[in-house]
Write a protein that holds these residues in place. Sequence first.
Motif, PDB file in Angstrom:
ATOM      1  N   ARG A 408       0.812  -1.218   0.000  1.00 52.45           N
ATOM      2  CA  ARG A 408       0.000   0.000   0.000  1.00 52.45           C
ATOM      3  C   ARG A 408       0.851   1.276   0.000  1.00 52.45           C
ATOM      4  O   ARG A 408       0.341   2.363  -0.269  1.00 52.45           O
ATOM      5  N   MET A 409       2.136   1.142   0.278  1.00 49.55           N
ATOM      6  CA  MET A 409       3.027   2.297   0.232  1.00 49.55           C
ATOM      7  C   MET A 409       3.242   2.780  -1.203  1.00 49.55           C
ATOM      8  O   MET A 409       3.582   3.939  -1.437  1.00 49.55           O
ATOM      9  N   ALA A 410       3.073   1.892  -2.182  1.00 49.44           N
ATOM     10  CA  ALA A 410       3.181   2.242  -3.609  1.00 49.44           C
ATOM     11  C   ALA A 410       4.466   3.008  -3.918  1.00 49.44           C
ATOM     12  O   ALA A 410       4.466   4.000  -4.661  1.00 49.44           O
ATOM     13  N   GLY A 411       5.564   2.554  -3.324  1.00 50.10           N
ATOM     14  CA  GLY A 411       6.862   3.155  -3.595  1.00 50.10           C
ATOM     15  C   GLY A 411       7.152   4.422  -2.820  1.00 50.10           C
ATOM     16  O   GLY A 411       8.209   5.026  -2.992  1.00 50.10           O
ATOM     17  N   MET A 412       6.237   4.840  -1.949  1.00 49.64           N
ATOM     18  CA  MET A 412       6.421   6.081  -1.184  1.00 49.64           C
ATOM     19  C   MET A 412       6.472   5.770   0.305  1.00 49.64           C
ATOM     20  O   MET A 412       6.034   4.708   0.747  1.00 49.64           O
ATOM     21  N   TYR A 413       6.993   6.712   1.076  1.00 44.09           N
ATOM     22  CA  TYR A 413       7.108   6.452   2.509  1.00 44.09           C
ATOM     23  C   TYR A 413       6.966   7.742   3.319  1.00 44.09           C
ATOM     24  O   TYR A 413       7.639   7.934   4.333  1.00 44.09           O
ATOM     25  N   SER A 414       6.092   8.644   2.884  1.00 44.17           N
ATOM     26  CA  SER A 414       5.855   9.844   3.687  1.00 44.17           C
ATOM     27  C   SER A 414       5.195   9.433   4.994  1.00 44.17           C
ATOM     28  O   SER A 414       4.498   8.406   5.083  1.00 44.17           O
ATOM     29  N   LEU A 415       5.403  10.227   6.020  1.00 46.32           N
ATOM     30  CA  LEU A 415       4.835   9.914   7.335  1.00 46.32           C
ATOM     31  C   LEU A 415       3.314   9.868   7.277  1.00 46.32           C
ATOM     32  O   LEU A 415       2.686   9.001   7.899  1.00 46.32           O
ATOM     33  N   LYS A 416       2.711  10.762   6.517  1.00 51.53           N
ATOM     34  CA  LYS A 416       1.248  10.768   6.403  1.00 51.53           C
ATOM     35  C   LYS A 416       0.744   9.468   5.783  1.00 51.53           C
ATOM     36  O   LYS A 416      -0.291   8.930   6.181  1.00 51.53           O
ATOM     37  N   LYS A 417       1.483   8.962   4.803  1.00 52.68           N
ATOM     38  CA  LYS A 417       1.075   7.716   4.158  1.00 52.68           C
ATOM     39  C   LYS A 417       1.232   6.541   5.124  1.00 52.68           C
ATOM     40  O   LYS A 417       0.361   5.671   5.220  1.00 52.68           O
ATOM     41  N   LEU A 418       2.337   6.517   5.836  1.00 55.24           N
ATOM     42  CA  LEU A 418       2.592   5.406   6.760  1.00 55.24           C
ATOM     43  C   LEU A 418       1.561   5.346   7.872  1.00 55.24           C
ATOM     44  O   LEU A 418       1.063   4.264   8.209  1.00 55.24           O
ATOM     45  N   VAL A 419       1.243   6.495   8.455  1.00 55.35           N
ATOM     46  CA  VAL A 419       0.319   6.474   9.584  1.00 55.35           C
ATOM     47  C   VAL A 419      -1.078   6.060   9.129  1.00 55.35           C
ATOM     48  O   VAL A 419      -1.833   5.424   9.885  1.00 55.35           O
ATOM     49  N   SER A 420      -1.428   6.372   7.873  1.00 53.08           N
ATOM     50  CA  SER A 420      -2.746   5.968   7.372  1.00 53.08           C
ATOM     51  C   SER A 420      -2.796   4.467   7.079  1.00 53.08           C
ATOM     52  O   SER A 420      -3.873   3.860   7.103  1.00 53.08           O
ATOM     53  N   ILE A 421      -1.635   3.864   6.785  1.00 52.39           N
ATOM     54  CA  ILE A 421      -1.573   2.433   6.483  1.00 52.39           C
ATOM     55  C   ILE A 421      -1.495   1.595   7.748  1.00 52.39           C
ATOM     56  O   ILE A 421      -2.199   0.584   7.900  1.00 52.39           O
ATOM     57  N   PHE A 422      -0.650   2.001   8.671  1.00 54.37           N
ATOM     58  CA  PHE A 422      -0.318   1.149   9.814  1.00 54.37           C
ATOM     59  C   PHE A 422      -1.069   1.487  11.100  1.00 54.37           C
ATOM     60  O   PHE A 422      -0.931   0.793  12.104  1.00 54.37           O
ATOM     61  N   THR A 423      -1.852   2.572  11.104  1.00 53.20           N
ATOM     62  CA  THR A 423      -2.618   2.934  12.290  1.00 53.20           C
ATOM     63  C   THR A 423      -4.010   3.393  11.866  1.00 53.20           C
ATOM     64  O   THR A 423      -4.306   3.510  10.680  1.00 53.20           O
ATOM     65  N   ASP A 424      -4.837   3.691  12.824  1.00 48.56           N
ATOM     66  CA  ASP A 424      -6.172   4.220  12.549  1.00 48.56           C
ATOM     67  C   ASP A 424      -6.197   5.742  12.570  1.00 48.56           C
ATOM     68  O   ASP A 424      -7.252   6.359  12.463  1.00 48.56           O
ATOM     69  N   TYR A 425      -5.027   6.346  12.715  1.00 45.95           N
ATOM     70  CA  TYR A 425      -4.934   7.792  12.813  1.00 45.95           C
ATOM     71  C   TYR A 425      -5.023   8.415  11.419  1.00 45.95           C
ATOM     72  O   TYR A 425      -4.635   7.793  10.432  1.00 45.95           O
ATOM     73  N   SER A 426      -5.510   9.652  11.333  1.00 42.31           N
ATOM     74  CA  SER A 426      -5.658  10.289  10.022  1.00 42.31           C
ATOM     75  C   SER A 426      -5.513  11.802  10.146  1.00 42.31           C
ATOM     76  O   SER A 426      -5.911  12.400  11.155  1.00 42.31           O
ATOM     77  N   TYR A 427      -4.930  12.408   9.123  1.00 36.34           N
ATOM     78  CA  TYR A 427      -4.823  13.863   9.043  1.00 36.34           C
ATOM     79  C   TYR A 427      -6.070  14.489   8.428  1.00 36.34           C
ATOM     80  O   TYR A 427      -6.195  15.718   8.399  1.00 36.34           O
ATOM     81  N   ASP A 428      -6.951  13.687   7.919  1.00 35.38           N
ATOM     82  CA  ASP A 428      -8.036  14.194   7.076  1.00 35.38           C
ATOM     83  C   ASP A 428      -8.975  15.163   7.785  1.00 35.38           C
ATOM     84  O   ASP A 428      -9.561  16.041   7.156  1.00 35.38           O
ATOM     85  N   ASP A 429      -9.115  14.999   9.100  1.00 35.61           N
ATOM     86  CA  ASP A 429     -10.071  15.832   9.817  1.00 35.61           C
ATOM     87  C   ASP A 429      -9.500  17.176  10.257  1.00 35.61           C
ATOM     88  O   ASP A 429     -10.214  18.005  10.826  1.00 35.61           O
ATOM     89  N   LEU A 430      -8.206  17.408  10.012  1.00 30.74           N
ATOM     90  CA  LEU A 430      -7.594  18.659  10.441  1.00 30.74           C
ATOM     91  C   LEU A 430      -7.945  19.805   9.495  1.00 30.74           C
ATOM     92  O   LEU A 430      -8.102  19.613   8.294  1.00 30.74           O
ATOM     93  N   GLU A 431      -8.047  21.007  10.049  1.00 30.54           N
ATOM     94  CA  GLU A 431      -8.242  22.197   9.220  1.00 30.54           C
ATOM     95  C   GLU A 431      -7.015  22.414   8.340  1.00 30.54           C
ATOM     96  O   GLU A 431      -7.100  22.852   7.201  1.00 30.54           O
ATOM     97  N   ILE A 432      -5.838  22.133   8.902  1.00 30.42           N
ATOM     98  CA  ILE A 432      -4.573  22.184   8.169  1.00 30.42           C
ATOM     99  C   ILE A 432      -4.043  20.765   8.095  1.00 30.42           C
ATOM    100  O   ILE A 432      -3.806  20.130   9.118  1.00 30.42           O
ATOM    101  N   SER A 433      -3.891  20.224   6.901  1.00 31.15           N
ATOM    102  CA  SER A 433      -3.488  18.829   6.768  1.00 31.15           C
ATOM    103  C   SER A 433      -2.256  18.649   5.890  1.00 31.15           C
ATOM    104  O   SER A 433      -1.910  17.538   5.542  1.00 31.15           O
TER     105      SER A 433
END
Length: 479
Positions: A408-433
């Motif tokens: 699911r990393m699709a060749g990338m490893y940004s922190l935002k991508k990793l946390v969305s894959i390996f945890t239930d945490y998400s940046y999506d609900d933030l006003e600034i994401s």
Amino acid sequence: MKHISDIKKFERCEKLLWWTKRAPQPFQAYVTFNENILELTLKRLGIDNYLKGQPNNTNDVFFDNEDKYDVFVSTRFEYEDLRVKIPIMVKKSDGYFLYYTYASCFPKESEAQTMADNEWVLNKLGIKVVGRKVSHLNANYCRKGELDLNELLQIDDFLYNDRNRPNNKISSLIKHRKRNLSPILKKMDETLQMEHIEKERTNICTRRNKCDYFDSCFGVKGDTSIYHLVSSSKKFDLYDQGIHTINQLDFSEIEGTRHQFAQYMAAKSGKLFFDKMAVEGFFKDIQYPISYLDFEWETFAFPPYDLMHPYDVLTFQYSLHIEDKDGNLRHEEFLGKNDCRETFIQHLIEHLPKEGSVMCYNVEGAEKLRLKQLAEQFPQYKEQLQQIWERMIDLAIPFSSGLIYDNRMAGMYSLKKLVSIFTDYSYDDLEISHGMEAVRSYINLENDADPAVIESLLKYCAMDTYAMYLVYHWILKQY
């Protein structure tokens, strides 16, 4: 209406121009231009009486005022539906002397083509150019007090090569780049009228930065697309041979990098690749308390404060989650305004533990570099800042080096991508994401102390350090 930028796109790739007209991408500014290079150049040249053009001006605005002014600024001209803008035109006895302005330190020789194309339009309109120079930033300038325009700006009659060295005179470069744009403009019109363009993939598609339209052009689909194979010199040839996904690869086609091996193993198994022994070895020297640290900063083209150079960085915010050996987690943070560099340093030194590991993400290109720059600007704190950067651990390395890989990393490893894959945490609900949103909010913050903006900035930066905490603890559970 066409512009010089359209010609550049067309000559890089005709379909790039086609795409930009049909599916324009939002512009992302990665630098704050806190001064106007054109206005500063006028001051540097001592010019205060001129006619300044406006966006919708026609050729007549210039010709109707040619006898009334000796200097024209931001003047628009149009010929064969090509519109150009000349920064500064100074009338001489036998024609016009041009000043091209660049808010960069080393305007490259390739800019001579743009100049030649601009001057093709002028020539077609009967306007004679008798010389030209460039105004640009001096990379060695260090601000001390008010901006010294004589030191900040360089006025040169040459451009720079790829090694940032002055090489050839502008006049000579333009001479060899003069051309008739009429056939090119005609082909551009024909291209823009097409309903579909078949495009052969070339190295231009991925040169420097992958084209924004690459995935759309070549139908990149799926997390295991062969196009996601990291650092591969053969992936395009493999695609042409019918190998469209990584799991279709033969092991002999892997080029020997650890990251490619991880991708190959994950694609073949359909499972997480996790090199337990290597990961354990990487983290074996972690010491408590662990300080999860993240900075936010902005890059300014023009040095806004003392001891800063052109394109220096102002670090204005940090988030710090501190985990003790018993698993307790607490949070510290800082958000400054204006020239907050020394306050930032003092606050960080006061609140960051004097012992234990300091965990960051992509540390060499981010937090460590920022601390070293601050140490140069404020040498009285160098020893304390060095004591921090010498304890830093880069959480990105296990992912960037292929010790851990999920399809699911699709060749990338940004922190935002990793946390969305390996945890239930998400940046999506933030006003600034997104980092650039944070920068823009900071710029507004200097003039607007809106509590909602402040809260959003603090939440965004805190999310990064908490995400590191979550990803690190996910790794520990894999042992």
